[in-house]
Design a protein around this motif. Sequence first.
Motif, PDB file in Angstrom:
ATOM      1  N   THR A 286       0.844  -1.192   0.000  1.00 29.93           N
ATOM      2  CA  THR A 286       0.000   0.000   0.000  1.00 29.93           C
ATOM      3  C   THR A 286       0.875   1.235   0.000  1.00 29.93           C
ATOM      4  N   PRO A 287       0.912   1.991  -1.095  1.00 34.69           N
ATOM      5  CA  PRO A 287       1.804   3.167  -1.139  1.00 34.69           C
ATOM      6  C   PRO A 287       1.349   4.282  -0.213  1.00 34.69           C
ATOM      7  N   LEU A 288       0.034   4.433  -0.015  1.00 34.31           N
ATOM      8  CA  LEU A 288      -0.507   5.474   0.862  1.00 34.31           C
ATOM      9  C   LEU A 288      -1.578   4.850   1.754  1.00 34.31           C
ATOM     10  N   PRO A 289      -1.603   5.206   3.026  1.00 39.43           N
ATOM     11  CA  PRO A 289      -2.569   4.588   3.949  1.00 39.43           C
ATOM     12  C   PRO A 289      -3.973   5.164   3.792  1.00 39.43           C
ATOM     13  N   ALA A 290      -4.512   5.095   2.567  1.00 36.25           N
ATOM     14  CA  ALA A 290      -5.833   5.680   2.325  1.00 36.25           C
ATOM     15  C   ALA A 290      -6.919   4.958   3.111  1.00 36.25           C
ATOM     16  N   THR A 291      -6.735   3.671   3.362  1.00 36.31           N
ATOM     17  CA  THR A 291      -7.737   2.904   4.089  1.00 36.31           C
ATOM     18  C   THR A 291      -7.466   2.864   5.585  1.00 36.31           C
ATOM     19  N   GLY A 292      -6.396   3.510   6.003  1.00 34.02           N
ATOM     20  CA  GLY A 292      -6.040   3.465   7.411  1.00 34.02           C
ATOM     21  C   GLY A 292      -5.116   2.322   7.755  1.00 34.02           C
ATOM     22  N   THR A 293      -4.875   1.411   6.805  1.00 31.53           N
ATOM     23  CA  THR A 293      -3.977   0.283   7.015  1.00 31.53           C
ATOM     24  C   THR A 293      -2.917   0.288   5.931  1.00 31.53           C
ATOM     25  N   THR A 294      -1.675   0.201   6.338  1.00 32.27           N
ATOM     26  CA  THR A 294      -0.566   0.162   5.387  1.00 32.27           C
ATOM     27  C   THR A 294       0.021  -1.239   5.348  1.00 32.27           C
ATOM     28  N   ILE A 295       0.211  -1.774   4.128  1.00 32.87           N
ATOM     29  CA  ILE A 295       0.906  -3.052   3.950  1.00 32.87           C
ATOM     30  C   ILE A 295       2.345  -2.728   3.565  1.00 32.87           C
ATOM     31  N   ASP A 296       3.247  -3.039   4.497  1.00 31.35           N
ATOM     32  CA  ASP A 296       4.651  -2.679   4.309  1.00 31.35           C
ATOM     33  C   ASP A 296       5.462  -3.783   3.647  1.00 31.35           C
ATOM     34  N   LEU A 297       4.992  -5.013   3.752  1.00 28.48           N
ATOM     35  CA  LEU A 297       5.737  -6.146   3.200  1.00 28.48           C
ATOM     36  C   LEU A 297       4.755  -7.249   2.847  1.00 28.48           C
ATOM     37  N   LEU A 298       4.940  -7.864   1.686  1.00 24.49           N
ATOM     38  CA  LEU A 298       4.119  -9.000   1.267  1.00 24.49           C
ATOM     39  C   LEU A 298       5.016  -9.940   0.466  1.00 24.49           C
ATOM     40  N   GLN A 299       5.414 -11.017   1.101  1.00 25.88           N
ATOM     41  CA  GLN A 299       6.322 -11.967   0.470  1.00 25.88           C
ATOM     42  C   GLN A 299       5.751 -13.370   0.569  1.00 25.88           C
ATOM     43  N   ALA A 300       6.050 -14.182  -0.449  1.00 26.16           N
ATOM     44  CA  ALA A 300       5.534 -15.545  -0.504  1.00 26.16           C
ATOM     45  C   ALA A 300       6.665 -16.515  -0.778  1.00 26.16           C
ATOM     46  N   ARG A 301       6.556 -17.681  -0.174  1.00 32.44           N
ATOM     47  CA  ARG A 301       7.499 -18.778  -0.423  1.00 32.44           C
ATOM     48  C   ARG A 301       6.679 -20.030  -0.685  1.00 32.44           C
ATOM     49  N   ASP A 302       6.735 -20.514  -1.917  1.00 34.69           N
ATOM     50  CA  ASP A 302       5.943 -21.669  -2.337  1.00 34.69           C
ATOM     51  C   ASP A 302       6.867 -22.825  -2.705  1.00 34.69           C
ATOM     52  N   THR A 303       6.483 -24.015  -2.274  1.00 32.12           N
ATOM     53  CA  THR A 303       7.253 -25.210  -2.620  1.00 32.12           C
ATOM     54  C   THR A 303       6.309 -26.289  -3.131  1.00 32.12           C
ATOM     55  N   SER A 304       6.825 -27.124  -4.009  1.00 26.87           N
ATOM     56  CA  SER A 304       6.070 -28.252  -4.544  1.00 26.87           C
ATOM     57  C   SER A 304       7.009 -29.446  -4.643  1.00 26.87           C
ATOM     58  N   LYS A 305       6.543 -30.611  -4.168  1.00 28.45           N
ATOM     59  CA  LYS A 305       7.363 -31.822  -4.203  1.00 28.45           C
ATOM     60  C   LYS A 305       6.511 -33.001  -4.659  1.00 28.45           C
ATOM     61  N   ARG A 306       7.114 -33.849  -5.481  1.00 27.78           N
ATOM     62  CA  ARG A 306       6.474 -35.109  -5.868  1.00 27.78           C
ATOM     63  C   ARG A 306       7.529 -36.197  -5.956  1.00 27.78           C
ATOM     64  N   GLY A 307       7.269 -37.320  -5.309  1.00 31.02           N
ATOM     65  CA  GLY A 307       8.176 -38.455  -5.369  1.00 31.02           C
ATOM     66  C   GLY A 307       7.413 -39.701  -5.797  1.00 31.02           C
ATOM     67  N   ARG A 308       8.077 -40.572  -6.545  1.00 30.95           N
ATOM     68  CA  ARG A 308       7.425 -41.791  -7.030  1.00 30.95           C
ATOM     69  C   ARG A 308       8.406 -42.951  -7.015  1.00 30.95           C
ATOM     70  N   ILE A 309       7.942 -44.093  -6.562  1.00 33.12           N
ATOM     71  CA  ILE A 309       8.681 -45.351  -6.652  1.00 33.12           C
ATOM     72  C   ILE A 309       7.771 -46.349  -7.350  1.00 33.12           C
ATOM     73  N   ALA A 310       8.278 -47.002  -8.391  1.00 36.15           N
ATOM     74  CA  ALA A 310       7.442 -47.905  -9.179  1.00 36.15           C
ATOM     75  C   ALA A 310       8.236 -49.120  -9.607  1.00 36.15           C
ATOM     76  N   GLY A 311       7.528 -50.209  -9.794  1.00 38.14           N
ATOM     77  CA  GLY A 311       8.119 -51.414 -10.346  1.00 38.14           C
ATOM     78  C   GLY A 311       7.180 -52.009 -11.381  1.00 38.14           C
ATOM     79  N   ASP A 312       7.728 -52.541 -12.460  1.00 38.11           N
ATOM     80  CA  ASP A 312       6.858 -53.139 -13.471  1.00 38.11           C
ATOM     81  C   ASP A 312       7.562 -54.287 -14.173  1.00 38.11           C
ATOM     82  N   TRP A 313       6.751 -55.196 -14.671  1.00 39.18           N
ATOM     83  CA  TRP A 313       7.224 -56.326 -15.484  1.00 39.18           C
ATOM     84  C   TRP A 313       6.445 -56.321 -16.786  1.00 39.18           C
ATOM     85  N   THR A 314       7.152 -56.450 -17.907  1.00 40.40           N
ATOM     86  CA  THR A 314       6.491 -56.540 -19.204  1.00 40.40           C
ATOM     87  C   THR A 314       6.990 -57.766 -19.945  1.00 40.40           C
TER      88      THR A 314
END
Length: 738
Positions: A286-314
């Motif tokens: 929020t550059p100016l506190p027009a609403t009475g509330t200022t947001i000084d910092l907004l940061q995000a940290r996102d992670t995604s993980k996928r693991g797979r173990i498989a066995g097959d016979w053909t």
Amino acid sequence: MGRHIALGVSLWALAAALPAQAQDKKDAEQQDSTITVTATRIPADVKEVPATVTVIDERKMADELTTDIKDLVRYEPGISVPRGPTRFGAAQGTTGRAGNEGFVIRGIGGNRVLIQVDGVRVPDGFAFGAQSTGRGDYVDLGLVKSVEILRGPASALYGSDGLAGAVSFTTSDPADFLQGDKKVGGLARAAYSSADDEFSETGVIAGRFGDLSAMVAYTRRDYHELDNKGTTGGIGTARTEPNPQDGHSNAALGRLVYEPDAHNRFRITGEYVDSRLATNVLTGLTPLPATGTTIDLLQARDTSKRGRIAGDWTWNGEGTLEFARLSGYWQNSKDRQFTDEDRSPVADRERLNTFENRVYGASGEVRLGFGAEGGLHAKLTLAGDISWTNQKGLRDGVTPPAGETFPTRAFPETDYMLAGLVAAAEVTFGPLTLYPALRFDAYKLTPEKDPLLPTFVASGQDGSRVSPKVGAVIKLTEGVRLFANYTQGFKAPEPSQVNNFFANPPVGYTSISNPNLKPETSESFEGGFRYFNDFVSFDLTGFYARYHDFIDQVETTGRPFPSPANPWIYQWRNLGGVKIRGFEARTEVRPVQGVTATLALSYAHGDTIGTNGAKLPLQSVDPLKVVGGIGYDAADRRFGGRLMATYGGQKEIARTRGSSCYTGTAPGCFTGTDFVTLDLTAYVRVTNDVTLRGGVFNLTDRKYWLWQDIRGLAANSTVRDAYTQPGRNGSVSISYRF
């Protein structure tokens, strides 16, 4: 739009007519074949199946300098990957947070498109409140040797999720790097893309030890925010430059193969993919506190993980039993989205949202061959699969909304079973080949008693579905085919739909379960014409699809203002359906050795049909798209290149009616503009083992938007440039294959 359709048809007809001046010199059957398994569950040439399927191999991905799934379908009309700019908040707003969300095929996307890696479903996407997880980070193309994209319902072959189509990724085997008598082989590749300042490195090493072979592959990516044509910097909602991002990913694949004889093969596979992305959300400050509330910092940290173990016979053989396979797997994934928001003078906020899937399953199939020379020939595949998924999510953080308590969940932890049996055949008699298939599916949702939802009474659900399919191909001459296809699809309700839950009694809103949700279903009619010889090939396909009982969340009380006495009540319900019709055309011309000209286009028209019969445009259908190009490959592939042109049509304003930005009779949606972009790619083999590739994309530095990214954006938006695609950008790679 009429002029756009006329332009596309005229261009395609012109390209199709070019080779009429050439004469066939060799039998059309001598052309190289591209084999698909996804289309019918029986290996067949793509020219001979009654469906529209695209096969993209490792070489094509490398030559086009493909880095992710959005690049993968860059030149595929009728298929798109939504990706919005990162403009989200801590407690509300999810624009861009899902990254590459997934595939949209012929106007239908999300979890309604089946995505699988080596036959194993990737986890669903999920969205709730300020959380939105896509499916694009579950697969790294550095480990993939081929991709098959099937347009149209696939449930008759693969079960739930194949409502609109299927995307099948196949990872590499040691044999792919050990041709001939090689004992050791592999690949080393480094690449750079300026669109998001990405550096990637891939290493593969494979070895053979008698009947044993093994390989290890690894890809690392380091990248930043995706560029656009925005020019407004600074902080606040007026910013149109991308929010700064810093990300990296790791992808590893290990495979051990034992082949004691010419018939048997045993494999053990381990796969791991993760990604981490940090975002400095300057647009949320929020550059100016027009609403009475200022947001000084907004940061995000996102992670995604996928693991797979498989066995097959053909087992591969000759005679009646041609093929057999048994496989089992375990897969685990977790998406974690954390947001830190500093505010003044009110309390700071933190939000932590997770979505987890743990699944184990098994599948098996046999393929039988029958018939005598000169008579009826038939192949029959009998297959079955079953999986058990434990699915859960978490909503946690600091300073929850008034009336809510953390930690909590959007739905209770649920065990989710899917099982199916399928019979698919290929029957040839003279010029006619039939491809019938029939699948029975059963599903069961079993929610657990969840201590984080002490007052919520969850509902279990189970059901079953039979999905038929029949296709036919008529061989009129050696190079002419007519084909037709009818198929049904279905999508079982998701745990988060049957038992979605949130409640805020002081404010006056709550969500209730719906144990009576029915599966979404579809049926599709498709037909077309193919012609091919040494100099030309072209396909023309028309399709019509109906989708029933679409599931969406609605506010059931209809009261204009919520209160504790009269709360808003939300519930997932089956709401009418969708009708989509359209056509696709593709031609390839080979006038002289090494020269190839291509042209492809797609156009679709879709409507939603409410339970009261009211009709509104389907927003997710892409406008007309035409892709054409010309390329050259030296006979020994020492060098080559492509010049590709893409035309994207502008969405008609009338086709946005019914969306959130279309108010009354006043058109209020931003529809972008039509555009043409040019891309140039080239490669050269510096030595027999070293290949250098490079490309320049959007050569003319065109400012343009893609419809899937701007759906719902108001026409009077002052930040439209934030949704633009990258301007002129380049990619290079160097690979060493040994």
